[in-house]
Scaffold this motif. Structure first.
Motif, PDB file in Angstrom:
ATOM      1  N   ASP A 174      -2.220   4.796  33.094  1.00 30.86           N
ATOM      2  CA  ASP A 174      -1.268   5.738  33.682  1.00 30.86           C
ATOM      3  C   ASP A 174      -0.199   6.113  32.653  1.00 30.86           C
ATOM      4  O   ASP A 174       0.322   5.248  31.951  1.00 30.86           O
ATOM      5  N   LEU A 175       0.110   7.407  32.570  1.00 27.67           N
ATOM      6  CA  LEU A 175       1.124   7.871  31.627  1.00 27.67           C
ATOM      7  C   LEU A 175       2.509   7.979  32.241  1.00 27.67           C
ATOM      8  O   LEU A 175       3.452   8.420  31.584  1.00 27.67           O
ATOM      9  N   LYS A 176       2.650   7.578  33.483  1.00 21.17           N
ATOM     10  CA  LYS A 176       3.932   7.689  34.174  1.00 21.17           C
ATOM     11  C   LYS A 176       4.988   6.815  33.497  1.00 21.17           C
ATOM     12  O   LYS A 176       4.724   5.683  33.095  1.00 21.17           O
ATOM     13  N   ASP A 177       6.177   7.384  33.352  1.00 17.80           N
ATOM     14  CA  ASP A 177       7.351   6.682  32.827  1.00 17.80           C
ATOM     15  C   ASP A 177       7.202   6.200  31.388  1.00 17.80           C
ATOM     16  O   ASP A 177       7.722   5.147  31.017  1.00 17.80           O
ATOM     17  N   LEU A 178       6.506   6.989  30.560  1.00 14.39           N
ATOM     18  CA  LEU A 178       6.404   6.668  29.134  1.00 14.39           C
ATOM     19  C   LEU A 178       7.325   7.584  28.334  1.00 14.39           C
ATOM     20  O   LEU A 178       7.523   8.741  28.679  1.00 14.39           O
ATOM     21  N   ARG A 179       7.871   7.040  27.240  1.00 14.52           N
ATOM     22  CA  ARG A 179       8.592   7.887  26.297  1.00 14.52           C
ATOM     23  C   ARG A 179       7.560   8.731  25.551  1.00 14.52           C
ATOM     24  O   ARG A 179       6.382   8.366  25.462  1.00 14.52           O
ATOM     25  N   HIS A 180       7.997   9.849  25.006  1.00 11.67           N
ATOM     26  CA  HIS A 180       7.076  10.760  24.317  1.00 11.67           C
ATOM     27  C   HIS A 180       6.328  10.048  23.188  1.00 11.67           C
ATOM     28  O   HIS A 180       5.111  10.138  23.091  1.00 11.67           O
ATOM     29  N   ASP A 214      12.033  10.625  27.726  1.00 13.40           N
ATOM     30  CA  ASP A 214      13.116  10.998  26.816  1.00 13.40           C
ATOM     31  C   ASP A 214      13.096  12.468  26.410  1.00 13.40           C
ATOM     32  O   ASP A 214      14.021  12.945  25.761  1.00 13.40           O
ATOM     33  N   GLN A 215      12.050  13.202  26.767  1.00 11.21           N
ATOM     34  CA  GLN A 215      11.922  14.618  26.388  1.00 11.21           C
ATOM     35  C   GLN A 215      11.290  15.399  27.532  1.00 11.21           C
ATOM     36  O   GLN A 215      10.195  15.946  27.383  1.00 11.21           O
ATOM     37  N   GLN A 216      11.957  15.460  28.657  1.00 11.08           N
ATOM     38  CA  GLN A 216      11.369  16.120  29.823  1.00 11.08           C
ATOM     39  C   GLN A 216      11.068  17.587  29.522  1.00 11.08           C
ATOM     40  O   GLN A 216      11.930  18.322  29.069  1.00 11.08           O
ATOM     41  N   TYR A 217       9.819  17.943  29.777  1.00 11.83           N
ATOM     42  CA  TYR A 217       9.347  19.324  29.580  1.00 11.83           C
ATOM     43  C   TYR A 217       9.656  20.150  30.826  1.00 11.83           C
ATOM     44  O   TYR A 217      10.025  21.308  30.745  1.00 11.83           O
ATOM     45  N   VAL A 218       9.501  19.550  31.999  1.00  8.65           N
ATOM     46  CA  VAL A 218       9.818  20.164  33.274  1.00  8.65           C
ATOM     47  C   VAL A 218      11.011  19.412  33.839  1.00  8.65           C
ATOM     48  O   VAL A 218      11.032  18.176  33.824  1.00  8.65           O
ATOM     49  N   SER A 219      12.008  20.138  34.325  1.00  7.99           N
ATOM     50  CA  SER A 219      13.215  19.525  34.857  1.00  7.99           C
ATOM     51  C   SER A 219      12.886  18.486  35.937  1.00  7.99           C
ATOM     52  O   SER A 219      12.080  18.738  36.830  1.00  7.99           O
ATOM     53  N   ASN A 220      13.483  17.325  35.819  1.00  5.01           N
ATOM     54  CA  ASN A 220      13.286  16.208  36.754  1.00  5.01           C
ATOM     55  C   ASN A 220      11.837  15.735  36.832  1.00  5.01           C
ATOM     56  O   ASN A 220      11.395  15.270  37.876  1.00  5.01           O
ATOM     57  N   ASP A 221      11.099  15.875  35.733  1.00  8.44           N
ATOM     58  CA  ASP A 221       9.700  15.439  35.689  1.00  8.44           C
ATOM     59  C   ASP A 221       9.441  14.883  34.289  1.00  8.44           C
ATOM     60  O   ASP A 221       9.494  15.615  33.311  1.00  8.44           O
ATOM     61  N   SER A 222       9.173  13.608  34.187  1.00  8.81           N
ATOM     62  CA  SER A 222       8.953  12.989  32.879  1.00  8.81           C
ATOM     63  C   SER A 222       7.463  12.894  32.521  1.00  8.81           C
ATOM     64  O   SER A 222       7.086  12.121  31.652  1.00  8.81           O
ATOM     65  N   SER A 223       6.632  13.689  33.183  1.00  6.65           N
ATOM     66  CA  SER A 223       5.182  13.670  32.932  1.00  6.65           C
ATOM     67  C   SER A 223       4.847  14.232  31.551  1.00  6.65           C
ATOM     68  O   SER A 223       5.653  14.900  30.904  1.00  6.65           O
TER      69      SER A 223
END
Length: 146
Positions: A73-79, A33-42
């Motif tokens: 794994d932190l993949k696909d988590l909301r902030h 919900d708060q992507q830091y890098v474009s097209n990357d939700s890490s």
């Protein structure tokens, strides 16, 4: 760094931190919900707090991507879910991180940090000023004799 080199100019490392009374000592950014890098939700480390657990350990760096916490794994988590995971991670916390490798020992004159590959200006300026000062002193001494 004691990590293994992954493909594409990245390294991965597992860092174990012991929580201090003030926490783990770093801030995070990112999430679905708060992507830091474009097209990357890490999830990324945005700030290391001075005198915190991460700062005192010295291995975690701002900009590191956090892949997992205690094996989760932190993949696909909301902030907010990632923040909650860190808060509930316990006293001893294991972080798997990924870091972009910095190019080193590149060709002279082709640096990306804005520096030229040549000698610094002071290498010419200091001896040149010394010679100029000596020449002026000699000229003044010569004129006094006339």
């Amino acid at each position: 760094m004691n990590g293994s080199v992954a493909g594409g100019g990245f390294s991965e490392e597992v860092i174990s931190l012991t929580r201090r009374p003030s926490g783990l000592g770093f801030n995070i950014v990112g999430g679905t919900d708060q992507q830091y890098v474009s097209n990357d939700s890490s999830i990324y480390v945005s700030r290391i707090k001075k005198d915190g657990a991460a700062y005192l350990d010295g291995r975690l760096q701002e900009g590191d991507k956090i892949l997992s916490v205690n094996g989760r794994d932190l993949k696909d988590l909301r902030h907010k879910d990632a923040v909650e995971l860190f808060r509930n991670a316990g006293y001893d916390v294991s972080l798997k991180i990924q870091r972009r490798l910095q190019p080193q020992n590149g060709p002279v004159g082709h640096r990306d940090d804005g520096e030229s590959g040549g000698l610094p200006l002071a290498a010419f300026l200091v001896p040149g000023l010394a010679l100029a000062a000596a020449a002026v002193w000699i000229l003044l001494r010569y004129r006094q004799r006339m």
